[in-house]
Write a protein that holds these residues in place. Structure first.
Motif, short mmCIF file in Angstrom:
data_model
loop_
_atom_site.label_atom_id
_atom_site.label_comp_id
_atom_site.label_asym_id
_atom_site.label_seq_id
_atom_site.Cartn_x
_atom_site.Cartn_y
_atom_site.Cartn_z
N MET A 55 -7.11 -8.71 -5.02
CA MET A 55 -8.21 -9.07 -4.12
C MET A 55 -9.56 -8.58 -4.62
SD MET A 55 -6.20 -8.29 -0.53
CE MET A 55 -7.57 -8.74 0.53
N GLY A 56 -9.66 -8.33 -5.94
CA GLY A 56 -10.93 -7.92 -6.53
C GLY A 56 -11.99 -9.00 -6.46
N GLY A 57 -11.58 -10.22 -6.13
CA GLY A 57 -12.54 -11.31 -5.98
C GLY A 57 -13.57 -11.04 -4.91
N LEU A 58 -13.26 -10.10 -4.03
CA LEU A 58 -14.25 -9.69 -3.03
C LEU A 58 -15.54 -9.23 -3.69
CD1 LEU A 58 -11.98 -7.62 -0.59
CD2 LEU A 58 -13.16 -9.76 -0.03
N MET A 59 -15.42 -8.64 -4.87
CA MET A 59 -16.58 -8.11 -5.58
C MET A 59 -17.60 -9.20 -5.90
SD MET A 59 -14.22 -5.69 -8.00
CE MET A 59 -15.38 -5.63 -9.36
N PHE A 60 -17.13 -10.27 -6.56
CA PHE A 60 -18.11 -11.31 -6.92
C PHE A 60 -18.45 -12.22 -5.75
CE2 PHE A 60 -14.05 -13.09 -8.78
CZ PHE A 60 -13.91 -14.19 -7.94
#
Length: 347
Positions: A55-60
């Motif tokens: 869920m690192g897509g939250l960053m971009f």
């Protein structure tokens, strides 16, 4: 403020926020135990990635939205015109298109977030069912296409054929709705399939973002340049954490967000059909999956590729993940150049 200055600002803000959030969100995901579960159906060496924060897509997603909003506001306050040459007919049409693009990406990202959350936190490896995920994506897509229709964003410029206005009659209107839904749904899921190894989806999408930046200058569309710049800065910032060996994965949260963003940008240039060459790697990923499944069923167990989607085939052939990212991104860049030539010479 000039378009070029606004573009640079949008890239820097998105890159800075995305890369900086890695120091906050990745430890937070670890604390919540939002780690990736590696299934047995994938390459055996991927087992070493077990537990990598997902869920690192939250960053971009955060970085792109903030960058776009801040840069757009500053640009408009400085007296800049965010709209393209197409808005000479209907004032404000392209501004609606830009906002709708962000909403499409966020809507798709929410579907992906729900899927990831169910997989990780509720310990259900399948996440949302195929039917649930499809219904969620179609609901978001329907809202986006409805916005296009109501704001009269129904004119496409097809290379060598000229301009097509789908509002002419009921038949062309039906074609517009069906084509738009197919293109958006297909693009979103193709981008999702491309997210299979470290850095691949981000690096390929970076070439796509650059293409739309160039398109923005060709169309004199400052708003598109700002949004595309935010996308470029966001994926480059994420690559700081996602390049092999990845410290985090974007998950469906990120890949569906990017899919919605890319699909929307295709409509921003008034020619979503060009998404075919612009996102050729996305297309190849999807087609390899479809061909593999179809051939497997027809031949009762035989395979064309060693593993699908196609990036796994090259992995099984001995290619390193970094090599796949570089080669795939380079191939996509070549086809992006072809798309730009079609735009330029196909007027």
């Amino acid at each position: 403020m000039s378009t070029t200055v606004a573009l640079i600002i949008s890239i820097i803000i998105a890159f800075g926020i995305t890369a900086g959030l890695g120091f906050v969100i990745i430890p937070w995901l670890r604390k919540l135990k939002f780690g990736q579960t590696i299934l047995d159906i994938g390459p055996s060496w991927h087992k070493s990635k077990q537990g990598t924060p997902n869920m690192g897509g939250l960053m971009f997603a955060i970085g792109i939205v903030i960058s776009f909003a801040v840069t757009l506001l500053c640009f408009k306050l400085s007296g800049g015109n965010v709209e393209s040459e197409f808005s000479s007919v209907i004032k404000g049409r392209d501004f609606v298109l830009l906002i709708a693009n962000i909403c499409l990406a966020l809507g798709c990202g929410i579907v992906g977030f729900t899927d990831d959350f169910i997989k990780i936190k509720m310990k259900r490896n399948e996440g949302l069912s195929a039917k649930q995920k499809t219904l969620g994506q179609l609901a978001v897509t329907f809202g986006y296409v409805l916005t296009l229709w109501l704001s009269h964003n129904t004119v496409w410029k097809i290379p060598f054929l000229g301009t097509v206005n789908f509002e002419k009659n009921i038949l062309t209107g039906v074609v517009f709705w069906l084509l738009s839904i197919f293109i958006i749904y297909g693009t979103v899921n193709s981008v999702n399939l491309t997210d299979g190894i470290d850095g691949l989806c981000s690096s390929v999408t970076a070439t796509v973002a650059v293409t739309f930046i160039i398109s923005a200058y060709m169309l004199n569309f400052a708003g598109l340049a700002i949004l595309s710049g935010a996308l470029l800065g966001g994926v480059l910032g994420f690559l700081c954490w996602n390049w092999n060996p990845a410290k985090t994965f974007m998950g469906d949260t990120g890949s569906l967000f990017l899919g919605g963003m890319v699909a929307g940008l295709g409509f921003c240039i008034k020619c979503p059909l060009l998404l075919l060459p612009i996102g050729i790697i996305y297309v190849c990923e999807t087609m390899s999956d479809i061909i593999q499944i179809g051939y497997f069923k027809i031949t009762h167990g035989k395979r064309i590729f060693k593993m699908a989607p196609i990036h796994h085939h090259f992995e099984m052939c001995g290619w390193k993940e970094k090599k796949i990212c570089v080669v795939f991104s380079s191939v996509n860049a070549v086809f992006c150049c072809m798309a730009l030539l079609l735009m330029f010479f196909g007027k």
